[in-house]
Design an enzyme around this catalytic site. Structure first.
Site, PDB file in Angstrom:
ATOM      1  N   HIS A   6       8.064  60.239  50.056  1.00 55.62           N
ATOM      2  CA  HIS A   6       7.021  60.322  51.075  1.00 55.62           C
ATOM      3  C   HIS A   6       5.795  59.514  50.662  1.00 55.62           C
ATOM      4  O   HIS A   6       5.145  59.843  49.669  1.00 55.62           O
ATOM      5  CB  HIS A   6       6.664  61.810  51.244  1.00 55.62           C
ATOM      6  CG  HIS A   6       5.627  62.089  52.261  1.00 55.62           C
ATOM      7  ND1 HIS A   6       4.447  62.738  51.966  1.00 55.62           N
ATOM      8  CD2 HIS A   6       5.597  61.831  53.597  1.00 55.62           C
ATOM      9  CE1 HIS A   6       3.732  62.876  53.070  1.00 55.62           C
ATOM     10  NE2 HIS A   6       4.400  62.333  54.080  1.00 55.62           N
ATOM     11  N   ARG A   7       5.532  58.454  51.388  1.00 52.99           N
ATOM     12  CA  ARG A   7       4.435  57.516  51.060  1.00 52.99           C
ATOM     13  C   ARG A   7       4.672  56.900  49.668  1.00 52.99           C
ATOM     14  O   ARG A   7       3.720  56.672  48.915  1.00 52.99           O
ATOM     15  CB  ARG A   7       3.069  58.200  51.114  1.00 52.99           C
ATOM     16  CG  ARG A   7       2.845  59.019  52.380  1.00 52.99           C
ATOM     17  CD  ARG A   7       1.494  59.702  52.420  1.00 52.99           C
ATOM     18  NE  ARG A   7       1.443  60.701  53.485  1.00 52.99           N
ATOM     19  CZ  ARG A   7       0.441  61.518  53.738  1.00 52.99           C
ATOM     20  NH1 ARG A   7      -0.658  61.440  53.018  1.00 52.99           N
ATOM     21  NH2 ARG A   7       0.485  62.407  54.717  1.00 52.99           N
ATOM     22  N   GLU A  33       9.667  56.396  52.535  1.00 49.06           N
ATOM     23  CA  GLU A  33       8.879  56.440  53.776  1.00 49.06           C
ATOM     24  C   GLU A  33       7.515  55.816  53.543  1.00 49.06           C
ATOM     25  O   GLU A  33       6.951  55.920  52.442  1.00 49.06           O
ATOM     26  CB  GLU A  33       8.692  57.906  54.206  1.00 49.06           C
ATOM     27  CG  GLU A  33       8.023  58.079  55.561  1.00 49.06           C
ATOM     28  CD  GLU A  33       6.581  58.540  55.543  1.00 49.06           C
ATOM     29  OE1 GLU A  33       6.044  58.826  56.606  1.00 49.06           O
ATOM     30  OE2 GLU A  33       5.965  58.601  54.437  1.00 49.06           O
ATOM     31  N   ASP A  35       3.706  54.566  55.957  1.00 45.37           N
ATOM     32  CA  ASP A  35       2.980  54.641  57.233  1.00 45.37           C
ATOM     33  C   ASP A  35       2.350  53.290  57.538  1.00 45.37           C
ATOM     34  O   ASP A  35       1.779  52.659  56.641  1.00 45.37           O
ATOM     35  CB  ASP A  35       1.880  55.695  57.144  1.00 45.37           C
ATOM     36  CG  ASP A  35       2.413  57.044  56.716  1.00 45.37           C
ATOM     37  OD1 ASP A  35       3.092  57.690  57.518  1.00 45.37           O
ATOM     38  OD2 ASP A  35       2.161  57.444  55.552  1.00 45.37           O
ATOM     39  N   HIS A  48      -1.947  55.675  55.433  1.00 43.76           N
ATOM     40  CA  HIS A  48      -1.627  56.839  56.262  1.00 43.76           C
ATOM     41  C   HIS A  48      -2.676  57.133  57.328  1.00 43.76           C
ATOM     42  O   HIS A  48      -2.382  57.253  58.509  1.00 43.76           O
ATOM     43  CB  HIS A  48      -1.442  58.075  55.373  1.00 43.76           C
ATOM     44  CG  HIS A  48      -1.189  59.317  56.163  1.00 43.76           C
ATOM     45  ND1 HIS A  48      -2.203  60.160  56.583  1.00 43.76           N
ATOM     46  CD2 HIS A  48      -0.043  59.840  56.661  1.00 43.76           C
ATOM     47  CE1 HIS A  48      -1.682  61.151  57.285  1.00 43.76           C
ATOM     48  NE2 HIS A  48      -0.372  60.979  57.351  1.00 43.76           N
ATOM     49  N   GLU A 106       6.999  54.620  59.411  1.00 41.16           N
ATOM     50  CA  GLU A 106       6.356  55.484  60.409  1.00 41.16           C
ATOM     51  C   GLU A 106       5.228  54.723  61.079  1.00 41.16           C
ATOM     52  O   GLU A 106       4.292  54.265  60.414  1.00 41.16           O
ATOM     53  CB  GLU A 106       5.827  56.770  59.762  1.00 41.16           C
ATOM     54  CG  GLU A 106       5.227  57.668  60.832  1.00 41.16           C
ATOM     55  CD  GLU A 106       4.528  58.906  60.317  1.00 41.16           C
ATOM     56  OE1 GLU A 106       4.775  59.338  59.170  1.00 41.16           O
ATOM     57  OE2 GLU A 106       3.710  59.436  61.089  1.00 41.16           O
ATOM     58  N   LYS A 108       2.010  54.532  62.931  1.00 39.44           N
ATOM     59  CA  LYS A 108       0.827  55.333  63.236  1.00 39.44           C
ATOM     60  C   LYS A 108       0.138  54.664  64.411  1.00 39.44           C
ATOM     61  O   LYS A 108      -0.475  53.598  64.264  1.00 39.44           O
ATOM     62  CB  LYS A 108      -0.110  55.398  62.027  1.00 39.44           C
ATOM     63  CG  LYS A 108       0.436  56.195  60.853  1.00 39.44           C
ATOM     64  CD  LYS A 108       0.581  57.672  61.181  1.00 39.44           C
ATOM     65  CE  LYS A 108       0.909  58.510  59.953  1.00 39.44           C
ATOM     66  NZ  LYS A 108       1.297  59.886  60.296  1.00 39.44           N
ATOM     67  N   ASP A 228       6.825  64.159  48.155  1.00 37.96           N
ATOM     68  CA  ASP A 228       5.959  63.295  47.339  1.00 37.96           C
ATOM     69  C   ASP A 228       6.622  63.032  45.985  1.00 37.96           C
ATOM     70  O   ASP A 228       6.237  62.117  45.268  1.00 37.96           O
ATOM     71  CB  ASP A 228       4.604  63.979  47.102  1.00 37.96           C
ATOM     72  CG  ASP A 228       3.858  64.258  48.402  1.00 37.96           C
ATOM     73  OD1 ASP A 228       4.209  63.650  49.442  1.00 37.96           O
ATOM     74  OD2 ASP A 228       2.930  65.100  48.390  1.00 37.96           O
TER      75      ASP A 228
HETATM   76  O1  G3P Z   1       7.381  60.935  58.225  1.00 36.21           O
HETATM   77  C1  G3P Z   1       7.207  62.182  57.624  1.00 36.21           C
HETATM   78  C2  G3P Z   1       5.746  62.463  57.391  1.00 36.21           C
HETATM   79  O2  G3P Z   1       5.206  61.352  56.734  1.00 36.21           O
HETATM   80  C3  G3P Z   1       4.998  62.716  58.661  1.00 36.21           C
HETATM   81  O3  G3P Z   1       3.695  63.105  58.443  1.00 36.21           O
HETATM   82  O4  G3P Z   1       1.292  62.856  58.218  1.00 36.21           O
HETATM   83  O5  G3P Z   1       2.739  62.502  56.225  1.00 36.21           O
HETATM   84  O6  G3P Z   1       2.715  60.827  58.053  1.00 36.21           O
HETATM   85  P1  G3P Z   1       2.572  62.269  57.709  1.00 36.21           P
HETATM   86 MG    MG Z   2       4.241  59.485  57.294  1.00 37.12          MG
END
Ligand code: G3P
Ligand code: MG
Length: 235
Positions: A6-7, A33, A35, A48, A106, A108, A228
């Site tokens: 995540h990120r 993943e 953003d 993000h 992702e 945004k 994470d």
């Molecule tokens: O894509 C999963 C998660 O990243 C979604 O929420 O706010 O972390 O981008 P956020």
């Molecule tokens: Mg995300």
């Protein structure tokens, strides 16, 4: 279960930066993943928040600054002991991450801004001409619709942050034909996962950072989760 970084490996390096993506690769993540926002001059940049204030030494909206100015900011404030690192462009991250790694991009985007985030990102992926597996996700389902209109094959992930009363009817009604559903973890149940699987959709929930939470997610039969710590299930 698939663990999606995540990120990047954001527990160990500043989120959505080159060090976080390098760390995820080092840890053996097979899926990462990130953003994406557009800069004022339309460059897809990896960050993000809509605002710069939390993760960088800049202020204001990401979309209000040109790429040349964004790239000068320090994006490593959450890890002050590490060397300064920058907001990467999507192009830089694509160059870093080998094609065998699945990327969840992702988008945004909020409709109010009327940006062409989907088009810009698809242009970049087309330029890359790689066989990389990509999943495009967004909380903005209109933005996913723009992706689907342009690309009938690409994998789409529908992000949700609430307990939807009838997610199957909703998902079908969008016509998005998603690859996967990405609900917030606390709304996940075995019934949700079973229904999604019956419809042919995978389920990846966010964000899971403890083994206890991972075990709960596992008990629902979900296909994976965003963490994470991409090594969460390793020990
Ligand atoms: O894509 C999963 C998660 O990243 C979604 O929420 O706010 O972390 O981008 P956020
Ligand atoms: Mg995300």
């Amino acid at each position: 279960m698939l663990v999606i970084a995540h990120r990047g490996a954001s527990a160990f390096a500043p989120e959505n930066t080159i060090p976080a993506f390098k760390k995820a690769l080092e840890m053996g993540a097979s899926s990462i993943e990130l953003d994406v926002h557009l800069s004022a001059d339309g460059i897809p940049v990896v960050i993000h928040d809509f605002f710069l204030d939390k993760t960088t030494d800049g202020t204001g909206l990401v979309r209000s600054m040109n790429w040349q100015d964004l790239r000068r900011l320090d994006a490593g404030r959450s890890f002050p002991a590490l060397p300064v690192c920058r907001i990467p462009s999507l192009e830089e991250v694509l160059a870093l991450i080998p094609p065998e790694i699945t990327l969840n991009i992702e988008l945004k985007s909020i409709s109010l801004f009327r940006e062409n985030t989907a088009d810009r990102v698809l242009n970049m992926l087309e330029q890359e001409k790689s066989s990389r597996q990509v999943v495009i996700s967004s909380f903005n389902h209109r933005c996913l619709q723009e992706v689907r209109e342009r690309d009938k094959e690409i994998r789409l992930g529908i992000l949700t942050a609430s307990d939807m009363i009838n997610f199957t009817d909703y998902t079908e009604s969008t016509g998005l034909n998603p690859w996967s559903l990405h609900p917030e973890a606390s709304y996940l149940t075995k019934e949700y996962v079973d229904r999604a699987h019956q419809m042919g959709w995978k389920v990846f929930c966010w964000t899971v950072n403890t083994k206890e939470a991972a075990a709960l997610v596992g008990s629902t039969g979900a296909d994976g989760f965003f963490s994470d710590n991409p090594g969460l299930l390793d020990q």
